[in-house]
Design a protein around this motif. Structure first.
Motif, PDB file in Angstrom:
ATOM      1  N   GLY A  51       1.113  -1.657  -0.306  1.00  0.00           N
ATOM      2  CA  GLY A  51      -0.085  -0.573   0.276  1.00  0.00           C
ATOM      3  C   GLY A  51       0.921   0.960  -0.301  1.00  0.00           C
ATOM      4  O   GLY A  51       1.675   0.967   0.352  1.00  0.00           O
ATOM      5  N   GLU A  52       0.187   2.444  -0.328  1.00  0.00           N
ATOM      6  CA  GLU A  52       1.035   3.964  -0.655  1.00  0.00           C
ATOM      7  C   GLU A  52       1.536   4.282   0.456  1.00  0.00           C
ATOM      8  O   GLU A  52       2.413   4.772   0.867  1.00  0.00           O
ATOM      9  N   THR A  53       0.609   3.869   1.826  1.00  0.00           N
ATOM     10  CA  THR A  53       1.249   4.378   3.206  1.00  0.00           C
ATOM     11  C   THR A  53       1.785   4.083   3.926  1.00  0.00           C
ATOM     12  O   THR A  53       3.010   4.663   3.591  1.00  0.00           O
ATOM     13  N   VAL A  54       2.055   2.530   3.796  1.00  0.00           N
ATOM     14  CA  VAL A  54       3.499   2.052   4.552  1.00  0.00           C
ATOM     15  C   VAL A  54       4.772   2.339   3.464  1.00  0.00           C
ATOM     16  O   VAL A  54       5.591   2.555   3.824  1.00  0.00           O
ATOM     17  N   LEU A  55       4.362   2.530   1.883  1.00  0.00           N
ATOM     18  CA  LEU A  55       6.029   2.672   1.219  1.00  0.00           C
ATOM     19  C   LEU A  55       6.211   3.906   0.828  1.00  0.00           C
ATOM     20  O   LEU A  55       7.103   3.897   1.277  1.00  0.00           O
ATOM     21  N   HIS A  56       5.393   4.981   0.849  1.00  0.00           N
ATOM     22  CA  HIS A  56       5.649   6.471   1.441  1.00  0.00           C
ATOM     23  C   HIS A  56       6.251   7.009   2.740  1.00  0.00           C
ATOM     24  O   HIS A  56       7.160   7.180   2.858  1.00  0.00           O
ATOM     25  N   ALA A  57       5.871   6.022   3.567  1.00  0.00           N
ATOM     26  CA  ALA A  57       6.568   6.066   5.159  1.00  0.00           C
ATOM     27  C   ALA A  57       7.748   5.375   4.885  1.00  0.00           C
ATOM     28  O   ALA A  57       8.935   6.063   5.309  1.00  0.00           O
ATOM     29  N   GLN A  58       8.437   4.102   4.674  1.00  0.00           N
ATOM     30  CA  GLN A  58       9.089   3.566   4.487  1.00  0.00           C
ATOM     31  C   GLN A  58      10.679   4.728   3.866  1.00  0.00           C
ATOM     32  O   GLN A  58      11.541   5.166   3.657  1.00  0.00           O
ATOM     33  N   GLU A  59       9.856   4.954   2.500  1.00  0.00           N
ATOM     34  CA  GLU A  59      10.777   5.470   1.422  1.00  0.00           C
ATOM     35  C   GLU A  59      11.495   7.218   2.027  1.00  0.00           C
ATOM     36  O   GLU A  59      12.483   7.259   1.893  1.00  0.00           O
ATOM     37  N   LEU A  60      10.273   7.527   2.885  1.00  0.00           N
ATOM     38  CA  LEU A  60      10.917   8.610   3.890  1.00  0.00           C
ATOM     39  C   LEU A  60      11.883   8.628   4.530  1.00  0.00           C
ATOM     40  O   LEU A  60      13.039   9.354   4.877  1.00  0.00           O
ATOM     41  N   ILE A  61      11.949   7.086   5.656  1.00  0.00           N
ATOM     42  CA  ILE A  61      12.748   6.796   6.377  1.00  0.00           C
ATOM     43  C   ILE A  61      14.462   6.593   5.614  1.00  0.00           C
ATOM     44  O   ILE A  61      15.172   7.009   5.854  1.00  0.00           O
ATOM     45  N   VAL A  62      14.103   6.245   4.244  1.00  0.00           N
ATOM     46  CA  VAL A  62      15.385   5.449   3.753  1.00  0.00           C
ATOM     47  C   VAL A  62      16.034   6.714   2.755  1.00  0.00           C
ATOM     48  O   VAL A  62      17.212   7.310   3.306  1.00  0.00           O
TER      49      VAL A  62
END
Length: 355
Positions: A51-62
């Motif tokens: 899902g987009e929410t989890v994806l964007h959260a992890q992209e932010l951490i990276v």
């Protein structure tokens, strides 16, 4: 609520990244190790379509971890612009001066500096090796650009308090770093040169030394004052490799034998079909960065080679139009890592044009 992602038994959070930036202990893992784990988790999230929410959260951490690493590396090279004592060999006089560099001379390698810090601090520094300097004001009067240790361009008036390091940049930087911590450090065996032509002197050092292509391009920029080599030197300072820098500005690789001719002040010809076009190269870089293609990827040759091949087939106008539309593809590291050949980037350009 905090963004949280589990990473193989550990947890990478936005708070941990903030702590890392503040210099606090975040955990036993290094920032680089955390980044590797975070990127691995990001790939799993993409593959599992969570899902987009989890994806964007992890992209932010990276993204935050990458920024933390960049800031840490930047701080490692930052020095206080403060005087240090130079022991002059000929007169045995001790002179207090600040350290400066001439633009386009060899860039500072933090790993080499760290090695010298350990050698100096353990009392194992070999003082027989000279440090070669020149008065900063003399270089500025001669038309050269001189900067302080952090890259700020000096005026002729303030340059009176600076020595430019011509040979021994890594050793001098190591002494300066130790001086900022311990104080009372003295750089030994310093020779003050009075050189009218700095380019010739650096070229002579280059011939007897073992300088790599990056260093040779920097000296070529000084020696020739040619806009091609000056712009290539600028790219190298940003993290580009020499081959890619040549391809970006001329569509051809600049062989070392040509650089050697430039350094010797001999006549030279660029490779067949090479065309120097600085604006085209800079436009290519700007549009790639606008599409979130970092230097880490851009320095790989197949991006510029793919673009050049695409332009040869479809024309410059369509190639730049496709390049401008790359940002619509919402590129990230995972997508860019799939570009492994010139043809892959050509296909990406075509997809962008058709999007």
């Amino acid at each position: 609520m905090k963004t949280m992602t589990k990473t193989a038994g550990k947890t990478a959070t936005s708070k941990s990244v903030a702590n890392a930036k503040a210099g606090k202990a975040v955990r036993t893992l290094s920032l680089q190790q955390q980044l590797i784990k975070a990127e691995r988790d990001l790939k799993n999230i993409v593959n599992r379509q969570l899902g987009e929410t989890v994806l964007h959260a992890q992209e932010l951490i990276v993204k935050q971890l990458k920024q933390a690493i960049e800031e840490k590396n930047s701080k490692a090279l930052t020095l206080e612009d403060e005087p240090i004592t130079f022991q002059l060999t000929k007169t045995e006089e001790k002179v207090s001066k600040k350290i400066a560099f001439v633009k386009h001379n060899r860039s500072i390698d933090s790993k080499k500096v760290d090695t010298f810090i350990a050698i100096i601090d353990n009392g194992k520094y070999e003082e027989a090796y000279p440090i070669i300097v020149i008065e900063a004001s003399k270089l500025i009067k001669a038309g050269y650009v001189v900067t302080d240790v952090n890259g700020r361009v000096l005026t002729e008036e303030e340059a009176e308090g600076y020595f430019v390091i011509l040979d021994g940049q890594h050793r001098s930087t190591a002494f300066a770093k130790l001086n900022s911590v311990k104080g009372n450090m003295t750089i030994p065996n310093v020779f003050v040169k009075d050189i009218k032509d700095i380019g010739t002197y650096l070229e002579e050092i280059n011939r007897v030394g073992n300088w790599d292509m990056k260093a040779k391009i920097g000296v070529a920029a000084l020696t020739s004052k040619d806009e091609l080599f000056e712009n290539m030197a600028e790219l190298i300072q940003q993290g580009f490799n020499p081959t890619t820098a040549g391809l970006i500005y001329t569509k051809k690789n600049i062989p070392e034998k040509i650089l050697n001719k430039v350094l010797r002040r001999e006549e030279y010809n660029l490779p067949k079909d090479a065309i120097v076009d600085i604006k085209r190269g800079n436009d290519f870089i700007t549009l790639c960065k606008a599409a979130k293609i970092s230097v880490t990827f851009l320095t790989k040759r197949y991006f510029i080679k793919g673009f050049n091949s695409y332009a040869k087939v479809h024309g410059e106008e369509q190639a730049f139009k496709a390049l401008d539309k790359l940002k619509q593809l919402e590129l990230n590291d995972d997508k860019l890592k799939k570009i492994k050949e010139d043809d892959d980037f050509q296909a990406m350009l075509q997809n962008a044009l058709e999007a």
